[in-house]
Write a protein that holds these residues in place. Structure first.
Motif, mmCIF file in Angstrom:
data_model
loop_
_atom_site.group_PDB
_atom_site.id
_atom_site.type_symbol
_atom_site.label_atom_id
_atom_site.label_comp_id
_atom_site.label_asym_id
_atom_site.label_seq_id
_atom_site.Cartn_x
_atom_site.Cartn_y
_atom_site.Cartn_z
ATOM 1 N N SER A 136 31.444 54.387 -26.123
ATOM 2 C CA SER A 136 30.585 55.909 -28.049
ATOM 3 C C SER A 136 30.859 54.407 -29.029
ATOM 4 C CB SER A 136 30.828 57.072 -27.523
ATOM 5 O OG SER A 136 31.992 56.536 -27.573
ATOM 6 N N VAL A 152 28.050 52.407 -30.976
ATOM 7 C CA VAL A 152 27.813 52.731 -32.419
ATOM 8 C C VAL A 152 26.961 51.818 -33.421
ATOM 9 C CG1 VAL A 152 28.608 54.941 -34.376
ATOM 10 C CG2 VAL A 152 29.044 55.386 -32.302
ATOM 11 N N PRO A 195 28.607 54.008 -37.753
ATOM 12 C CA PRO A 195 29.597 54.836 -37.551
ATOM 13 C C PRO A 195 29.730 55.799 -38.833
ATOM 14 C CG PRO A 195 30.579 52.619 -38.405
ATOM 15 C CD PRO A 195 28.728 51.889 -38.086
ATOM 16 N N TRP A 196 29.043 56.043 -39.754
ATOM 17 C CA TRP A 196 29.428 56.962 -40.836
ATOM 18 C C TRP A 196 27.954 57.473 -41.074
ATOM 19 C CZ3 TRP A 196 26.948 51.442 -41.538
ATOM 20 C CH2 TRP A 196 25.560 51.022 -41.724
ATOM 21 N N GLU A 197 27.308 57.094 -39.626
ATOM 22 C CA GLU A 197 26.254 58.620 -39.273
ATOM 23 C C GLU A 197 27.219 59.508 -38.421
ATOM 24 O OE1 GLU A 197 22.462 57.247 -38.152
ATOM 25 O OE2 GLU A 197 21.955 56.438 -40.136
ATOM 26 N N TRP A 198 28.018 60.590 -38.718
ATOM 27 C CA TRP A 198 28.791 60.934 -38.151
ATOM 28 C C TRP A 198 28.021 62.572 -37.854
ATOM 29 C CZ3 TRP A 198 33.607 59.572 -34.783
ATOM 30 C CH2 TRP A 198 33.040 58.378 -34.785
ATOM 31 N N LYS A 199 27.566 62.285 -36.805
ATOM 32 C CA LYS A 199 26.617 63.940 -36.431
ATOM 33 C C LYS A 199 27.449 64.752 -35.496
ATOM 34 C CE LYS A 199 22.015 61.849 -36.419
ATOM 35 N NZ LYS A 199 21.019 61.645 -35.341
ATOM 36 N N LYS A 219 29.014 63.411 -32.005
ATOM 37 C CA LYS A 219 30.225 62.519 -32.356
ATOM 38 C C LYS A 219 31.501 62.892 -32.293
ATOM 39 C CE LYS A 219 26.162 58.672 -33.170
ATOM 40 N NZ LYS A 219 26.540 57.903 -34.411
ATOM 41 N N VAL A 220 31.407 63.383 -33.846
ATOM 42 C CA VAL A 220 33.089 64.092 -34.296
ATOM 43 C C VAL A 220 33.410 65.505 -33.066
ATOM 44 C CG1 VAL A 220 33.405 66.200 -35.852
ATOM 45 C CG2 VAL A 220 31.748 64.706 -37.042
ATOM 46 N N LEU A 275 34.918 62.982 -30.450
ATOM 47 C CA LEU A 275 36.215 62.353 -30.898
ATOM 48 C C LEU A 275 37.577 63.802 -30.813
ATOM 49 C CD1 LEU A 275 37.726 60.014 -32.260
ATOM 50 C CD2 LEU A 275 37.207 61.066 -34.255
#
Length: 191
Positions: free
Chosen positions: A62, A66, A69-73, A76-77, A80
């Motif tokens: 992942s 990606v 990487p600035w498009e954290w939906k 993804k959050v 992590l």
């Protein structure tokens, strides 16, 4: 190999980890201790460490695939956070198991158990978010989502059945039915 292939590999690895192996690890720890004796911890660790390996591979995939990487939906959050959580969970489990139980370890053990259940729920929810993200990125029908929903419901039914079975056994309402010298494999209700 295109991005869709890597998304599928990521999803399969995450499902193997969060959807199958982590629930098995918790199931063994919660419901099979008496039957397995001291071997329960071996099975718990085998399922957990194998899950951790699958989840680590999926996590690395992942991070590599990606593109923005600035498009954290949400997926993804939460993914992590779950990866950090399972890492801490493994460490806490080792501390709990390999140290002498005193008051701190008893509290730590309870936190570890509660955390395990909450982690399963959160992991299964995050798989749902991942399926939603994948559906937006590729053409597939709703049968995967429906099948996943049925799978989650079946996990819940198995856990509830096992909890009820353990409770009935502890209350003395179930007794083992032995067939010769073999260990008890069938339970019958006492009247």
């Amino acid at each position: 190999m295109d991005a869709v292939f890597w998304f599928v590999v990521h999803g399969v690895c995450m499902f193997a980890g969060w959807g199958v192996l982590i629930p098995l690890a918790v199931y063994v720890a919660a419901f099979e201790r008496k039957r397995l004796g001291e071997k329960w911890i071996v099975w718990h660790q085998i399922f957990l460490y194998t899950a951790y390996a699958f989840i680590t591979v999926a996590f690395i995939i992942s991070m590599v695939i990606v593109k923005r990487p600035w498009e954290w939906k949400t997926h993804k959050v939460l993914g992590l956070l779950l990866y950090a959580w399972i890492t801490v969970q493994v460490i806490v489990g080792l501390i709990v198991y390999y140290t002498d139980p005193d008051q701190k370890q008893k509290l730590l053990r309870k936190v570890h158990i509660l955390s395990g259940y909450l982690m399963i729920i959160t992991g299964l929810v995050n798989i749902g978010f991942g399926l939603a993200d994948f559906k937006m990125a590729s053409p597939y029908d709703d049968s995967v989502s429906i099948g996943y929903g049925l799978y989650v419901v079946s996990l819940l039914v198995v856990y509830l059945w096992a909890r009820m079975h353990v409770d009935l056994e502890e209350q003395g309402h179930l007794q083992p039915l032995t067939l010769g010298p073999a260990p008890p494999v069938v339970y019958v209700c006492k009247k």
